[in-house]
Design a protein around this motif. Sequence first.
Motif, PDB file in Angstrom:
ATOM      1  N   ALA A 421      17.611 -21.345  65.640  1.00 35.15           N
ATOM      2  CA  ALA A 421      18.021 -20.002  65.221  1.00 35.15           C
ATOM      3  C   ALA A 421      18.200 -19.938  63.708  1.00 35.15           C
ATOM      4  O   ALA A 421      17.815 -18.954  63.062  1.00 35.15           O
ATOM      5  CB  ALA A 421      19.320 -19.610  65.927  1.00 35.15           C
ATOM      6  N   GLY A 422      18.764 -20.999  63.131  1.00 35.16           N
ATOM      7  CA  GLY A 422      18.899 -21.047  61.678  1.00 35.16           C
ATOM      8  C   GLY A 422      17.556 -21.047  60.984  1.00 35.16           C
ATOM      9  O   GLY A 422      17.374 -20.390  59.940  1.00 35.16           O
ATOM     10  N   LEU A 423      16.590 -21.786  61.542  1.00 38.67           N
ATOM     11  CA  LEU A 423      15.234 -21.759  60.988  1.00 38.67           C
ATOM     12  C   LEU A 423      14.652 -20.349  61.034  1.00 38.67           C
ATOM     13  O   LEU A 423      14.005 -19.886  60.080  1.00 38.67           O
ATOM     14  CB  LEU A 423      14.331 -22.713  61.773  1.00 38.67           C
ATOM     15  N   TYR A 424      14.901 -19.643  62.126  1.00 44.05           N
ATOM     16  CA  TYR A 424      14.382 -18.279  62.265  1.00 44.05           C
ATOM     17  C   TYR A 424      14.950 -17.363  61.183  1.00 44.05           C
ATOM     18  O   TYR A 424      14.208 -16.594  60.550  1.00 44.05           O
ATOM     19  CB  TYR A 424      14.722 -17.751  63.655  1.00 44.05           C
ATOM     20  N   PHE A 425      16.252 -17.447  60.960  1.00 42.07           N
ATOM     21  CA  PHE A 425      16.866 -16.590  59.944  1.00 42.07           C
ATOM     22  C   PHE A 425      16.384 -16.950  58.544  1.00 42.07           C
ATOM     23  O   PHE A 425      16.282 -16.079  57.678  1.00 42.07           O
ATOM     24  CB  PHE A 425      18.389 -16.686  60.029  1.00 42.07           C
ATOM     25  N   CYS A 426      16.089 -18.218  58.310  1.00 46.59           N
ATOM     26  CA  CYS A 426      15.540 -18.606  57.005  1.00 46.59           C
ATOM     27  C   CYS A 426      14.128 -18.051  56.823  1.00 46.59           C
ATOM     28  O   CYS A 426      13.758 -17.621  55.725  1.00 46.59           O
ATOM     29  CB  CYS A 426      15.532 -20.133  56.862  1.00 46.59           C
ATOM     30  N   PHE A 427      13.333 -18.054  57.896  1.00 50.41           N
ATOM     31  CA  PHE A 427      11.990 -17.477  57.813  1.00 50.41           C
ATOM     32  C   PHE A 427      12.043 -15.968  57.587  1.00 50.41           C
ATOM     33  O   PHE A 427      11.162 -15.402  56.930  1.00 50.41           O
ATOM     34  CB  PHE A 427      11.202 -17.789  59.095  1.00 50.41           C
ATOM     35  N   ARG A 428      13.057 -15.329  58.144  1.00 45.91           N
ATOM     36  CA  ARG A 428      13.173 -13.877  57.968  1.00 45.91           C
ATOM     37  C   ARG A 428      13.441 -13.495  56.523  1.00 45.91           C
ATOM     38  O   ARG A 428      13.057 -12.399  56.087  1.00 45.91           O
ATOM     39  CB  ARG A 428      14.311 -13.340  58.844  1.00 45.91           C
ATOM     40  N   LYS A 429      14.097 -14.356  55.789  1.00 44.80           N
ATOM     41  CA  LYS A 429      14.468 -14.048  54.405  1.00 44.80           C
ATOM     42  C   LYS A 429      13.988 -15.193  53.515  1.00 44.80           C
ATOM     43  O   LYS A 429      14.772 -15.982  52.992  1.00 44.80           O
ATOM     44  CB  LYS A 429      15.980 -13.872  54.310  1.00 44.80           C
ATOM     45  N   LEU A 430      12.686 -15.286  53.341  1.00 43.90           N
ATOM     46  CA  LEU A 430      12.110 -16.399  52.597  1.00 43.90           C
ATOM     47  C   LEU A 430      12.474 -16.315  51.125  1.00 43.90           C
ATOM     48  O   LEU A 430      12.425 -15.255  50.498  1.00 43.90           O
ATOM     49  CB  LEU A 430      10.587 -16.417  52.745  1.00 43.90           C
ATOM     50  N   SER A 431      12.866 -17.456  50.595  1.00 45.29           N
ATOM     51  CA  SER A 431      13.129 -17.617  49.170  1.00 45.29           C
ATOM     52  C   SER A 431      12.790 -19.061  48.822  1.00 45.29           C
ATOM     53  O   SER A 431      12.507 -19.880  49.702  1.00 45.29           O
ATOM     54  CB  SER A 431      14.587 -17.298  48.837  1.00 45.29           C
ATOM     55  N   ASP A 432      12.813 -19.372  47.545  1.00 37.90           N
ATOM     56  CA  ASP A 432      12.527 -20.749  47.144  1.00 37.90           C
ATOM     57  C   ASP A 432      13.498 -21.720  47.799  1.00 37.90           C
ATOM     58  O   ASP A 432      13.110 -22.796  48.266  1.00 37.90           O
ATOM     59  CB  ASP A 432      12.612 -20.873  45.616  1.00 37.90           C
ATOM     60  N   ALA A 433      14.770 -21.345  47.846  1.00 35.57           N
ATOM     61  CA  ALA A 433      15.789 -22.219  48.441  1.00 35.57           C
ATOM     62  C   ALA A 433      15.611 -22.326  49.945  1.00 35.57           C
ATOM     63  O   ALA A 433      15.716 -23.414  50.526  1.00 35.57           O
ATOM     64  CB  ALA A 433      17.182 -21.699  48.103  1.00 35.57           C
ATOM     65  N   ASN A 434      15.327 -21.198  50.607  1.00 35.94           N
ATOM     66  CA  ASN A 434      15.166 -21.226  52.059  1.00 35.94           C
ATOM     67  C   ASN A 434      13.936 -22.028  52.475  1.00 35.94           C
ATOM     68  O   ASN A 434      13.930 -22.690  53.519  1.00 35.94           O
ATOM     69  CB  ASN A 434      15.063 -19.806  52.599  1.00 35.94           C
ATOM     70  N   ILE A 435      12.877 -21.963  51.680  1.00 31.80           N
ATOM     71  CA  ILE A 435      11.690 -22.771  51.985  1.00 31.80           C
ATOM     72  C   ILE A 435      12.038 -24.253  51.932  1.00 31.80           C
ATOM     73  O   ILE A 435      11.581 -25.040  52.775  1.00 31.80           O
ATOM     74  CB  ILE A 435      10.557 -22.430  50.997  1.00 31.80           C
ATOM     75  N   PHE A 436      12.853 -24.649  50.974  1.00 35.55           N
ATOM     76  CA  PHE A 436      13.266 -26.056  50.901  1.00 35.55           C
ATOM     77  C   PHE A 436      14.072 -26.451  52.137  1.00 35.55           C
ATOM     78  O   PHE A 436      13.870 -27.529  52.706  1.00 35.55           O
ATOM     79  CB  PHE A 436      14.094 -26.292  49.641  1.00 35.55           C
ATOM     80  N   ILE A 437      14.983 -25.586  52.554  1.00 35.88           N
ATOM     81  CA  ILE A 437      15.796 -25.877  53.736  1.00 35.88           C
ATOM     82  C   ILE A 437      14.916 -25.982  54.978  1.00 35.88           C
ATOM     83  O   ILE A 437      15.120 -26.847  55.838  1.00 35.88           O
ATOM     84  CB  ILE A 437      16.871 -24.783  53.916  1.00 35.88           C
TER      85      ILE A 437
END
Length: 744
Positions: A421-437
């Motif tokens: 679920a955390g991966l899904y929310f990171c994909f929903r709001k892509l940023s440089d930091a979220n891509i790293f996570i």
Amino acid sequence: MASKKQAIGGTGKVPTTVADAPATTKKKAGGNLGSDHQSPIELLGKMAKNAKLPFNMPDAKYGILFAMAALALIYVDAFAARLFSVLRFESVIHEFDPYFNFRSTKYLVFRGFYDFLNWFDEASWYPLGRIVGGTIYPGLMMTAAVIYWVSHFFNITLQIRNICVMLAPWFASNTAIVAFLLTKEVHNTSAGLIAAGMIAMVPGYISRSVAGSYDNEAVAIFALLFTYYLWIKSVKTGSLFWAGLAALGYFYMVSAWGGYVFIINLIPLHVIVLLITGRYSNRIYVAYCTMYSIGTLLSMQIPFVGFQPVQSGEHMAALGVFGLLQIFCFVNWLRSLLKPETFRLAWTLSVTVAVIILGVGGFVGAVTGYISPWTGRFYALLDPTYAKQHIPIIASVSEHQPTTWASFFFDLHCLVFLFPAGLYFCFRKLSDANIFIILYGVTSVYFSGVMVRLMLVLAPIACILSAIAVATTLQTYMKFVKRPIVTKPKKGKVSYQGQREMAYVVIGGVSLLLMFYVLHCTWVTSSAYSSPSIVLAANTGAGKIIFDDFREAYYWLSQNTKPDARIMSWWDYGYQITAMANRTVLVDNNTWNNTHIAQVGKAMASREDKAYEIMQALDVDYVLVIFGGVIGYSSDDINKFLWMVRIAGSTDPNIIEKDYYSSDGRFAVDSRGSDQMLNCLMYKLCYYRFTRMYTQGGKPPGYDRVREVEVGNKNFELEHVEEAYTSEHWLVRIYKVLPPMNRG
């Protein structure tokens, strides 16, 4: 004046809190998804604002106050949750590797750093010895030594043993703070607090950070997350300052743990993905080039690392990305100067020349040996079957086995379900930091599945992504709780019956899930990860029984053998023998010389007369074996014996594993056992005099409680060794090697 009103939202009122700010300001300050979303920290701040306090405080400070209070509680909880072993037993070092680290730390503290780097240890790997300073990562020892020196400078007389025992819990508390900072940088403060609370008690991390776990991972996970936090800061700001700090964090990680290779491959992967997805900017160039250049130069100061960052195949990805960035920037510079037609020609020529240079350089480096190939351990991470087929010494370690689904749930609990679920929310709001996570999460899932030991790498990112999932879910449904009930919804807003009730159900369900997570983590920590392997305990109807056979046997060795006595045992116990008995061993847990370990395995797997020849060649004075057949201790040498055979067979083709199986293809020690098995040295050392005692009611004498059989070869005598010591519960057995018979 009108412009001033317009600038601040048209109200004429300067916003003093996040809640009062416009939607755009609110999004930047709190990292929320929109103006309707408020984090739990903001809600707590509003509650505190409405409460009557005997002093006045600015509204914006309430959220910070609650966050600091929560972090303080998490900091204390992370430390206290790891003290079960100290409270139940005593302040004692755990496991095997920590004993070498403890011994090395004492040498560093009392002999100094220069002598430590030049220390040649004659008590290990007889007759080869070991250059300690050039074969270890000294970060752990240096950390404990600095704490010791600083505390004694201020006349705080801490014992070095207690510092080593408590170092892992203290760094776990620091890791919780770093997890908060990293998650806050990626998402928001609420998610950061949840991540800190999760990582404070997640079993996958606690397993390596309880009091007494004085191993490299005790400080390495802190260094790992700290480096990643500084990397994210440098990417978001493009600051030389943050990139330089990231290089320092990477240097500390390199000094502490060989897992730094994960960092130096994940960060270049992040840069490559940003380039492919069109997210490249000058910030990436400044961050990576600064971090890689300074970090590589610093890492090469570690003697054990040396020139590996520019020679090892495991580091070539980082070097390649560094070169790629230079080419990419050069091409962009050419594009700004040349016409499109000329640029296409220059681009084709540049790419062709670069590919030729890299190809020729790589080929020459590989042929000449300048660029070393990937190590066997690295191949084992990429191919789970590689170690068993080619490097049995790696496959023999229990923590190098593939991870089962039960282990995932045992060490992560609900994080297993919240992680996606955390991966899904990171994909929903892509940023440089979220891509790293996302990259960190995906790669760590794979590697943790290859080796159960690498669950340690998955646990932190599982906490971070799960915290993002929980925080986003709570923020989404809390708006329905605080929204006033209206009969007619406003235009453009969707409303339906039961919104508030559904919100209460979801919030209550998430809260209940987190409560079960806390209970599970506490139970696992207490029952599974807080028992030192050096001291065993068993619960019976009459109470708890303590088995202190290991320390009794090592004390006997230190008091009843010559100072230069040489002990032959399997490599698992080498560090403990040198640290606690202060005696010389043939092999230990460093496992750097497979051939030497194979000689010990060959001696254990051979008949007594052949084994005696090997022991005489190695100047062995005593042989130590671990036997659990009396008390039911399953991690004894009989259960490890087949690995001894396999390792010995990797260097001597005369040692064949099938010779130690019964006629029906089983590994047996009863009457069905093969002749080679029932007459090898290991069998005789473990089962000598065993048939004279009763181990379990209703069973015949000589009944092995681990294998649950009556032993096959019963009436035998020893010819070349004699029993010197057997511990109270028969867990440790020591035999003296007799001198050669007088041939005259």
